[in-house]
Each structure stands twice: as structure tokens, then as C-alpha cells.
Design a protein around this motif. Sequence first.
Motif, short mmCIF file in Angstrom:
data_model
loop_
_atom_site.label_atom_id
_atom_site.label_comp_id
_atom_site.label_asym_id
_atom_site.label_seq_id
_atom_site.Cartn_x
_atom_site.Cartn_y
_atom_site.Cartn_z
N GLN A 158 0.83 -1.21 0.00
CA GLN A 158 0.00 0.00 0.00
C GLN A 158 0.86 1.26 0.00
O GLN A 158 0.49 2.26 -0.60
CB GLN A 158 -0.95 0.01 1.18
CG GLN A 158 -2.10 -0.96 1.00
CD GLN A 158 -3.10 -0.91 2.13
OE1 GLN A 158 -2.76 -0.78 3.29
NE2 GLN A 158 -4.37 -1.03 1.77
N ALA A 159 2.01 1.20 0.63
CA ALA A 159 2.90 2.36 0.67
C ALA A 159 3.64 2.57 -0.64
O ALA A 159 3.91 3.72 -1.02
CB ALA A 159 3.91 2.20 1.81
N SER A 160 3.93 1.49 -1.37
CA SER A 160 4.82 1.62 -2.52
C SER A 160 4.15 1.53 -3.90
O SER A 160 4.68 2.07 -4.86
CB SER A 160 5.92 0.56 -2.44
OG SER A 160 5.37 -0.74 -2.52
N PRO A 177 -8.21 4.57 1.83
CA PRO A 177 -9.27 5.56 1.62
C PRO A 177 -8.78 6.93 1.18
O PRO A 177 -9.39 7.55 0.30
CB PRO A 177 -9.96 5.64 2.99
CG PRO A 177 -9.69 4.33 3.62
CD PRO A 177 -8.32 3.93 3.14
N SER A 178 -7.70 7.42 1.74
CA SER A 178 -7.23 8.77 1.39
C SER A 178 -6.76 8.86 -0.06
O SER A 178 -6.69 9.95 -0.62
CB SER A 178 -6.10 9.22 2.33
OG SER A 178 -4.97 8.38 2.17
N GLN A 179 -6.47 7.72 -0.67
CA GLN A 179 -6.06 7.69 -2.07
C GLN A 179 -7.26 7.45 -3.00
O GLN A 179 -7.15 7.62 -4.21
CB GLN A 179 -5.01 6.60 -2.30
CG GLN A 179 -3.75 6.79 -1.49
CD GLN A 179 -3.00 8.04 -1.88
OE1 GLN A 179 -2.88 8.39 -3.05
NE2 GLN A 179 -2.50 8.76 -0.88
N GLY A 180 -8.37 7.00 -2.42
CA GLY A 180 -9.60 6.80 -3.18
C GLY A 180 -9.62 5.57 -4.06
O GLY A 180 -10.52 5.41 -4.87
N VAL A 232 -8.76 -1.90 2.52
CA VAL A 232 -7.92 -2.90 3.19
C VAL A 232 -6.97 -2.17 4.12
O VAL A 232 -6.32 -1.19 3.71
CB VAL A 232 -7.12 -3.75 2.18
CG1 VAL A 232 -6.24 -4.76 2.91
CG2 VAL A 232 -8.04 -4.46 1.21
N LYS A 233 -6.88 -2.64 5.35
CA LYS A 233 -5.94 -2.07 6.33
C LYS A 233 -5.05 -3.18 6.85
O LYS A 233 -5.52 -4.29 7.13
CB LYS A 233 -6.70 -1.44 7.49
CG LYS A 233 -5.78 -0.81 8.53
CD LYS A 233 -6.56 -0.24 9.70
CE LYS A 233 -6.92 1.19 9.38
NZ LYS A 233 -7.51 1.88 10.53
N ALA A 234 -3.76 -2.88 6.97
CA ALA A 234 -2.80 -3.81 7.56
C ALA A 234 -2.31 -3.22 8.88
O ALA A 234 -2.00 -2.03 8.94
CB ALA A 234 -1.63 -4.03 6.62
N SER A 253 -1.34 0.64 8.23
CA SER A 253 -1.03 1.12 6.88
C SER A 253 -1.74 2.44 6.56
O SER A 253 -1.29 3.18 5.70
CB SER A 253 -1.37 0.06 5.83
OG SER A 253 -2.74 -0.31 5.88
N TRP A 254 -2.83 2.71 7.27
CA TRP A 254 -3.52 4.01 7.13
C TRP A 254 -4.39 4.23 8.34
O TRP A 254 -4.61 3.38 9.15
CB TRP A 254 -4.36 4.13 5.86
CG TRP A 254 -5.35 3.04 5.58
CD1 TRP A 254 -5.14 1.91 4.86
CD2 TRP A 254 -6.72 2.96 6.02
NE1 TRP A 254 -6.28 1.15 4.82
CE2 TRP A 254 -7.27 1.78 5.53
CE3 TRP A 254 -7.54 3.80 6.78
CZ2 TRP A 254 -8.58 1.38 5.76
CZ3 TRP A 254 -8.84 3.40 7.02
CH2 TRP A 254 -9.36 2.21 6.51
#
Length: 135
Positions: A30-32, A40-43, A124-126, A134-135
Motif C-alpha cells: 500500500q505504501a509503494s 481511503p485517502s487515495q480513493g 484494506v488495512k494492515a 497502513s492508514w
Amino acid sequence: MNETFIPTLTYSAVANPAVSDVAQHVYSAQASLPSHWGVPSQGNWLSRDTDLTDQAANRMTACTGVLPSCDEFPLASTHQGAAFSAAGDWSAVTVSASANSSQGGITGAFYTSNRMVEGEKFWVKAILANGSASW
């Protein structure tokens, strides 16, 4: 019923240490990855793909040569999986078989408990073992 609600699939190494390899992979992906899938913040939500042929194509594209236990992100059970995403916008790594099995159980339970059908969106959250999310 709230038609604007988008549920979150969480892979937490805190709540389920067996899934820690997968949580680390999702966290890093998710970061790369350019689309930051599932954040969510990336939509860029993910959407469920129930077509078994699509899922097999996603796994084949992502997991060829990633042995013995491949974890792909975005998930093979999404329309954003490797077969449907641009090169460089998906990730696949080797994880422990127990982590892969735990992920499958968590994902299946998420789909069932949220009554996720074809095309429905989700985040999805890690969460890593140290509590970093992850967010």
C-alpha cells in the motif's frame, strides 16, 4: 442500510499473529504501489470479483515463480488483481503457508459477514505486530 458505507478488511498481526507475513506485505504494498490500493485517502478501493476464472488469472499473473506460498496484492479475488492492473501496480511475495491460510480465513469471513457480492467495494488495512497501521 447505508449505501455509501464501504467496509474495511483488516489484516492485524496484533489480533492474529499468524497473519503477520501478509500484514507486512499489504502494509509495504500500500505504501509503494502507484495506486495505493485499498487506502481511503487515495480513493482507490478494491472491488470483489467472484469469477473463478478471473481469480485464477490474477493468481497466475502474480504468483508465477513465487513459491512455495504466494501472497498477491491486490487480492486475487478483486477486479484490481494482477491480471487487471498495470505492470508495477501489484505485488507478490512468498509468505508462510500459515499466514496465507489465515489470510484466506479472514478474507472469507469478511466477505461473508459483510455480505459482499460481485463488484462491491472495500478498503484494506494492515496492522503490524508493533501496532503500526497502513492508514
